[in-house]
Design a protein around this motif. Structure first.
Motif, PDB file in Angstrom:
ATOM      1  N   SER A   1       8.010   9.945  -3.186  1.00 38.67           N
ATOM      2  CA  SER A   1       7.449   9.960  -1.825  1.00 38.67           C
ATOM      3  C   SER A   1       7.673   8.623  -1.126  1.00 38.67           C
ATOM      4  CB  SER A   1       5.951  10.276  -1.873  1.00 38.67           C
ATOM      5  OG  SER A   1       5.733  11.511  -2.507  1.00 38.67           O
ATOM      6  N   ALA A   2       7.517   7.532  -1.877  1.00 39.34           N
ATOM      7  CA  ALA A   2       7.740   6.196  -1.312  1.00 39.34           C
ATOM      8  C   ALA A   2       9.207   6.027  -0.930  1.00 39.34           C
ATOM      9  CB  ALA A   2       7.324   5.120  -2.316  1.00 39.34           C
ATOM     10  N   GLN A   3      10.108   6.482  -1.797  1.00 37.02           N
ATOM     11  CA  GLN A   3      11.550   6.364  -1.517  1.00 37.02           C
ATOM     12  C   GLN A   3      11.955   7.200  -0.312  1.00 37.02           C
ATOM     13  OE1 GLN A   3      12.944   7.379  -5.454  1.00 37.02           O
ATOM     14  NE2 GLN A   3      13.304   5.237  -6.002  1.00 37.02           N
ATOM     15  N   GLU A   4      11.363   8.383  -0.179  1.00 37.41           N
ATOM     16  CA  GLU A   4      11.658   9.257   0.963  1.00 37.41           C
ATOM     17  C   GLU A   4      11.194   8.605   2.263  1.00 37.41           C
ATOM     18  OE1 GLU A   4      13.170  12.857   2.680  1.00 37.41           O
ATOM     19  OE2 GLU A   4      13.410  11.974   0.692  1.00 37.41           O
ATOM     20  N   THR A   5      10.042   7.926   2.202  1.00 34.28           N
ATOM     21  CA  THR A   5       9.486   7.272   3.394  1.00 34.28           C
ATOM     22  C   THR A   5      10.296   6.038   3.778  1.00 34.28           C
ATOM     23  OG1 THR A   5       7.303   8.014   2.643  1.00 34.28           O
ATOM     24  CG2 THR A   5       7.331   6.410   4.415  1.00 34.28           C
ATOM     25  N   ALA A   6      10.823   5.337   2.764  1.00 35.90           N
ATOM     26  CA  ALA A   6      11.502   4.053   3.009  1.00 35.90           C
ATOM     27  C   ALA A   6      13.010   4.181   3.199  1.00 35.90           C
ATOM     28  CB  ALA A   6      11.218   3.102   1.845  1.00 35.90           C
ATOM     29  N   LYS A   7      13.566   5.388   3.113  1.00 35.94           N
ATOM     30  CA  LYS A   7      15.027   5.529   3.160  1.00 35.94           C
ATOM     31  C   LYS A   7      15.578   5.278   4.564  1.00 35.94           C
ATOM     32  CE  LYS A   7      15.258  10.528   3.935  1.00 35.94           C
ATOM     33  NZ  LYS A   7      15.627  11.824   3.391  1.00 35.94           N
ATOM     34  N   TYR A   8      16.873   5.396   4.696  1.00 35.31           N
ATOM     35  CA  TYR A   8      17.556   5.110   5.969  1.00 35.31           C
ATOM     36  C   TYR A   8      16.998   5.975   7.097  1.00 35.31           C
ATOM     37  CZ  TYR A   8      21.326   2.910   3.204  1.00 35.31           C
ATOM     38  OH  TYR A   8      22.066   2.117   2.360  1.00 35.31           O
ATOM     39  N   GLN A   9      16.861   5.372   8.277  1.00 40.12           N
ATOM     40  CA  GLN A   9      16.418   6.132   9.453  1.00 40.12           C
ATOM     41  C   GLN A   9      17.505   7.116   9.873  1.00 40.12           C
ATOM     42  OE1 GLN A   9      15.396   3.673  12.808  1.00 40.12           O
ATOM     43  NE2 GLN A   9      14.129   5.255  13.708  1.00 40.12           N
ATOM     44  N   VAL A  10      18.746   6.646   9.857  1.00 38.33           N
ATOM     45  CA  VAL A  10      19.912   7.498  10.136  1.00 38.33           C
ATOM     46  C   VAL A  10      20.964   7.162   9.088  1.00 38.33           C
ATOM     47  CG1 VAL A  10      21.574   8.276  11.873  1.00 38.33           C
ATOM     48  CG2 VAL A  10      19.445   7.197  12.617  1.00 38.33           C
ATOM     49  N   LYS A  11      21.471   8.147   8.414  1.00 34.28           N
ATOM     50  CA  LYS A  11      22.510   7.885   7.409  1.00 34.28           C
ATOM     51  C   LYS A  11      23.827   7.549   8.118  1.00 34.28           C
ATOM     52  CE  LYS A  11      20.640  11.050   3.914  1.00 34.28           C
ATOM     53  NZ  LYS A  11      19.663  11.790   4.714  1.00 34.28           N
ATOM     54  N   SER A  12      24.538   6.536   7.608  1.00 33.14           N
ATOM     55  CA  SER A  12      25.804   6.138   8.236  1.00 33.14           C
ATOM     56  C   SER A  12      26.824   7.286   8.194  1.00 33.14           C
ATOM     57  CB  SER A  12      26.376   4.890   7.577  1.00 33.14           C
ATOM     58  OG  SER A  12      26.539   5.073   6.190  1.00 33.14           O
ATOM     59  N   ALA A  13      26.689   8.187   7.225  1.00 32.04           N
ATOM     60  CA  ALA A  13      27.599   9.347   7.131  1.00 32.04           C
ATOM     61  C   ALA A  13      27.534  10.203   8.392  1.00 32.04           C
ATOM     62  CB  ALA A  13      27.248  10.198   5.910  1.00 32.04           C
ATOM     63  N   ASP A  14      26.407  10.126   9.127  1.00 32.44           N
ATOM     64  CA  ASP A  14      26.250  10.917  10.354  1.00 32.44           C
ATOM     65  C   ASP A  14      27.069  10.379  11.519  1.00 32.44           C
ATOM     66  OD1 ASP A  14      24.612  12.723   9.155  1.00 32.44           O
ATOM     67  OD2 ASP A  14      22.796  12.220  10.255  1.00 32.44           O
ATOM     68  N   TYR A  15      27.464   9.099  11.448  1.00 30.81           N
ATOM     69  CA  TYR A  15      28.299   8.562  12.540  1.00 30.81           C
ATOM     70  C   TYR A  15      29.561   7.900  12.012  1.00 30.81           C
ATOM     71  CZ  TYR A  15      25.267   4.556  11.444  1.00 30.81           C
ATOM     72  OH  TYR A  15      24.558   3.578  10.801  1.00 30.81           O
ATOM     73  N   MET A  16      29.922   8.250  10.783  1.00 35.08           N
ATOM     74  CA  MET A  16      31.171   7.768  10.165  1.00 35.08           C
ATOM     75  C   MET A  16      31.987   8.968   9.687  1.00 35.08           C
ATOM     76  SD  MET A  16      31.333   4.375  10.072  1.00 35.08           S
ATOM     77  CE  MET A  16      30.201   3.170  10.760  1.00 35.08           C
ATOM     78  N   THR A  17      32.104   9.973  10.537  1.00 32.16           N
ATOM     79  CA  THR A  17      32.840  11.191  10.176  1.00 32.16           C
ATOM     80  C   THR A  17      34.329  11.008  10.498  1.00 32.16           C
ATOM     81  OG1 THR A  17      32.633  12.264  12.335  1.00 32.16           O
ATOM     82  CG2 THR A  17      30.773  12.515  10.808  1.00 32.16           C
TER      83      THR A  17
END
Length: 317
Positions: free
Chosen positions: A224-240
């Motif tokens: 749960s802590a890792q899910e809360t602290a993860k990236y706001q936007v994954k770079s894969a979403d704008y590095m296609t």
């Protein structure tokens, strides 16, 4: 050039840290910013160009000094931010459990309809935060609430829309799980979230009781802590592979995220963050992400790595 070695920086588990991959993504991000005429493109391009490490007694290396651009979408900075957020959150949760040993954790995912474009996303993010601030003030929620940490995550869709949602870790009194006067069912959480959003539709809400004694796995506190602290936007979403789409997504996100915060603390968890004197992960120190500041290394302990554009890697000098 031939005698210069490629940087080998491994974590405690022996895994290579992704300096090269993140730097390559960061350079690509700076190129998009340049095309979009963002002034900070040059600043992003120079992010973490020179890395200074200290050789530790156990043979591992630890980052001692570099310069990060701190742009919200920079893949290098986001990687470091995620590490910092995760480390800070684990310390805060451990202290919260020490101060309130009978307290329990609940993990909430609060969603709403997708934002149709970047302009809508900016408006929806503001509305999302306002709705959350209403939700935690409702009588039945506040009754047993000790503290919380919430983070915003945004995923991109192929049709140009955005899925913005909140991950929330609530710290509640043990009384929350005793009796219908305290406990909130999935249906009740959904109704309260709908009311806070002022929406005409039923939003999707996911509620999970977190098991603090479970070391890992889906319902564990660590997960749960890792899910809360993860990236706001994954770079894969704008590095296609689609450059035009990437530019549009970056432009939308740059505009929408300006002036927003990825993570917010409240109640006891906010007090503990202040007690522990933890700095801000958005704008604070991204070098010492574990909070342990190193003393200046001796010449024998210092390792300097510079980014080499020709070899597309960090080389040790």
């Amino acid at each position: 050039m031939a005698n210069k070695k490629i940087l080998q920086d491994k974590d405690n588990y022996g895994n290579q840290r992704p300096w090269r991959q993140k730097k390559l993504e960061s350079l690509r991000y700076s190129e998009y910013l340049s095309i979009l005429l963002y002034k900070k493109a040059h600043k992003v391009q120079g992010c973490a160009d020179v890395l200074r490490f200290r050789k530790m007694l156990d043979g591992n290396t630890k980052l001692y000094q570099t310069w990060f651009c701190k742009s919200r979408l920079c893949p290098l900075c986001n990687w470091r931010r995620s590490m910092k957020n995760s480390g800070q959150l684990k310390r805060i949760l451990a202290e919260a459990h020490k101060q309130q040993p009978t307290g329990r954790f609940i993990f909430l995912t609060l969603t709403e309809r997708n934002a149709v474009d970047g302009v809508d996303l900016k408006l929806r993010l503001r509305a999302l935060t306002q709705a959350f601030n209403k939700l935690i003030r409702y009588k039945k929620v506040v009754k047993n609430l000790l503290g919380y940490v919430r983070s915003t995550e945004i995923t991109t869709n192929a049709n140009g829309s955005y899925h913005q949602h909140l991950h929330v870790l609530l710290f509640v009194k043990s009384a929350y799980f005793k009796g219908t006067g305290n406990y909130l069912s999935q249906v009740e959480w959904t109704n309260l979230w709908q009311k806070a959003l002022k929406s005409s539709y039923k939003p999707i809400v996911n509620v999970e009781a977190v098991r603090t004694n479970k070391p890992k796995g889906k319902s564990s506190l660590l997960a749960s802590a890792q899910e809360t602290a993860k990236y706001q936007v994954k770079s894969a979403d704008y590095m296609t592979d689609d450059d035009n789409r990437n530019q549009q997504v970056i432009d939308d996100l740059e505009q929408a995220l300006a002036g927003t915060r990825q993570i917010g603390y409240g109640g006891l968890l906010k007090q503990i963050k202040q007690q522990l004197k933890l700095d801000d992960a958005d704008n604070g120190d991204l070098v010492n992400v574990d909070g342990d500041k190193l003393s200046e290394p001796t010449e024998a302990e210092l390792i300097v790595a510079r980014w080499d554009n020709q070899r597309k890697n960090y080389l040790i000098w």
